[in-house]
Design a protein around this motif. Structure first.
Motif, PDB file in Angstrom:
ATOM      1  N   MET A 181       0.841  -1.172   0.000  1.00 55.28           N
ATOM      2  CA  MET A 181       0.000   0.000   0.000  1.00 55.28           C
ATOM      3  C   MET A 181       0.892   1.243   0.000  1.00 55.28           C
ATOM      4  N   ILE A 182       0.485   2.235  -0.736  1.00 50.94           N
ATOM      5  CA  ILE A 182       1.189   3.515  -0.799  1.00 50.94           C
ATOM      6  C   ILE A 182       0.327   4.556  -0.096  1.00 50.94           C
ATOM      7  N   LYS A 183       0.952   5.316   0.777  1.00 52.59           N
ATOM      8  CA  LYS A 183       0.252   6.379   1.490  1.00 52.59           C
ATOM      9  C   LYS A 183       0.723   7.721   0.949  1.00 52.59           C
ATOM     10  N   VAL A 184      -0.227   8.587   0.657  1.00 47.65           N
ATOM     11  CA  VAL A 184       0.060   9.915   0.136  1.00 47.65           C
ATOM     12  C   VAL A 184      -0.054  10.918   1.279  1.00 47.65           C
ATOM     13  N   ILE A 185       1.025  11.657   1.512  1.00 52.78           N
ATOM     14  CA  ILE A 185       1.024  12.731   2.511  1.00 52.78           C
ATOM     15  C   ILE A 185       1.494  13.980   1.792  1.00 52.78           C
ATOM     16  N   GLY A 186       0.559  14.900   1.559  1.00 54.69           N
ATOM     17  CA  GLY A 186       0.870  16.067   0.724  1.00 54.69           C
ATOM     18  C   GLY A 186       1.141  15.573  -0.682  1.00 54.69           C
ATOM     19  N   HIS A 187       2.331  15.832  -1.179  1.00 48.59           N
ATOM     20  CA  HIS A 187       2.734  15.334  -2.494  1.00 48.59           C
ATOM     21  C   HIS A 187       3.653  14.123  -2.385  1.00 48.59           C
ATOM     22  N   ASP A 188       4.057  13.807  -1.145  1.00 46.79           N
ATOM     23  CA  ASP A 188       5.001  12.714  -0.922  1.00 46.79           C
ATOM     24  C   ASP A 188       4.307  11.356  -0.913  1.00 46.79           C
ATOM     25  N   LEU A 189       5.031  10.343  -1.393  1.00 47.45           N
ATOM     26  CA  LEU A 189       4.520   8.977  -1.490  1.00 47.45           C
ATOM     27  C   LEU A 189       5.344   8.089  -0.570  1.00 47.45           C
ATOM     28  N   TRP A 190       4.665   7.376   0.322  1.00 49.79           N
ATOM     29  CA  TRP A 190       5.317   6.561   1.344  1.00 49.79           C
ATOM     30  C   TRP A 190       4.855   5.119   1.252  1.00 49.79           C
ATOM     31  N   ARG A 191       5.780   4.192   1.500  1.00 50.07           N
ATOM     32  CA  ARG A 191       5.440   2.774   1.598  1.00 50.07           C
ATOM     33  C   ARG A 191       6.223   2.210   2.775  1.00 50.07           C
ATOM     34  N   GLY A 192       5.513   1.625   3.730  1.00 49.14           N
ATOM     35  CA  GLY A 192       6.172   1.019   4.880  1.00 49.14           C
ATOM     36  C   GLY A 192       7.048   1.979   5.660  1.00 49.14           C
ATOM     37  N   GLY A 193       6.639   3.225   5.793  1.00 47.87           N
ATOM     38  CA  GLY A 193       7.406   4.206   6.545  1.00 47.87           C
ATOM     39  C   GLY A 193       8.591   4.806   5.805  1.00 47.87           C
ATOM     40  N   GLN A 194       8.748   4.468   4.538  1.00 48.89           N
ATOM     41  CA  GLN A 194       9.874   4.979   3.751  1.00 48.89           C
ATOM     42  C   GLN A 194       9.338   5.779   2.559  1.00 48.89           C
ATOM     43  N   LYS A 195       9.894   6.975   2.369  1.00 49.61           N
ATOM     44  CA  LYS A 195       9.488   7.799   1.231  1.00 49.61           C
ATOM     45  C   LYS A 195      10.002   7.151  -0.047  1.00 49.61           C
ATOM     46  N   ILE A 196       9.075   6.898  -0.981  1.00 52.83           N
ATOM     47  CA  ILE A 196       9.453   6.253  -2.244  1.00 52.83           C
ATOM     48  C   ILE A 196       9.377   7.204  -3.430  1.00 52.83           C
ATOM     49  N   GLY A 197       8.845   8.393  -3.214  1.00 55.83           N
ATOM     50  CA  GLY A 197       8.757   9.354  -4.308  1.00 55.83           C
ATOM     51  C   GLY A 197       7.789  10.468  -3.997  1.00 55.83           C
ATOM     52  N   TRP A 198       7.409  11.194  -5.049  1.00 60.06           N
ATOM     53  CA  TRP A 198       6.414  12.245  -4.903  1.00 60.06           C
ATOM     54  C   TRP A 198       5.754  12.501  -6.249  1.00 60.06           C
ATOM     55  N   ALA A 199       4.581  13.124  -6.173  1.00 58.97           N
ATOM     56  CA  ALA A 199       3.827  13.506  -7.366  1.00 58.97           C
ATOM     57  C   ALA A 199       3.744  15.034  -7.388  1.00 58.97           C
ATOM     58  N   GLU A 200       3.991  15.581  -8.555  1.00 61.25           N
ATOM     59  CA  GLU A 200       3.980  17.032  -8.711  1.00 61.25           C
ATOM     60  C   GLU A 200       3.359  17.370 -10.052  1.00 61.25           C
ATOM     61  N   GLU A 201       2.311  18.187 -10.031  1.00 60.06           N
ATOM     62  CA  GLU A 201       1.538  18.503 -11.226  1.00 60.06           C
ATOM     63  C   GLU A 201       1.121  17.204 -11.893  1.00 60.06           C
ATOM     64  N   ASN A 202       1.578  16.902 -13.088  1.00 63.50           N
ATOM     65  CA  ASN A 202       1.179  15.644 -13.743  1.00 63.50           C
ATOM     66  C   ASN A 202       2.366  14.693 -13.905  1.00 63.50           C
TER      67      ASN A 202
END
Length: 92
Positions: free
Chosen positions: A1-22
């Motif tokens: 499962m991926i959790k979105v916090i703001g624009h940041d993408l987290w999996r298992g407590g570790q930041k795996i990336g982010w989404a910005e615009e498109n």
């Protein structure tokens, strides 16, 4: 499962990336791809997936319901196509 916090993408407590615009980025800043109204593309512009009706179609044979994608990518306020792009580019 991926959790979105703001624009940041987290999996298992570790930041795996982010989404910005498109666009979707990996944790190291590498651009993975982008999305448009109904399509997901890799960084080179090759179409990876598209949405038709209530499903995401990828690789010509894979079909995933949008409900499943919404269950696997939680939190945040992202458009459905952003979640589809995250699902395709970073996995579930």
């Amino acid at each position: 499962m991926i959790k979105v916090i703001g624009h940041d993408l987290w999996r298992g407590g570790q930041k795996i990336g982010w989404a910005e615009e498109n666009h979707v980025f990996a944790h190291d800043g590498k651009k993975l791809g982008y999305f448009s109204e109904n399509h997901v593309f890799d960084v080179t512009g090759r179409k990876l997936a598209y949405v038709e009706g209530d499903h995401l179609y990828a690789d010509g044979s894979s079909r995933v319901s949008l409900e499943t994608i919404n269950e696997n990518i939680v939190g945040g306020v992202l458009p459905e196509m952003a979640k589809c792009a995250i699902y395709v580019l970073l996995g579930d």
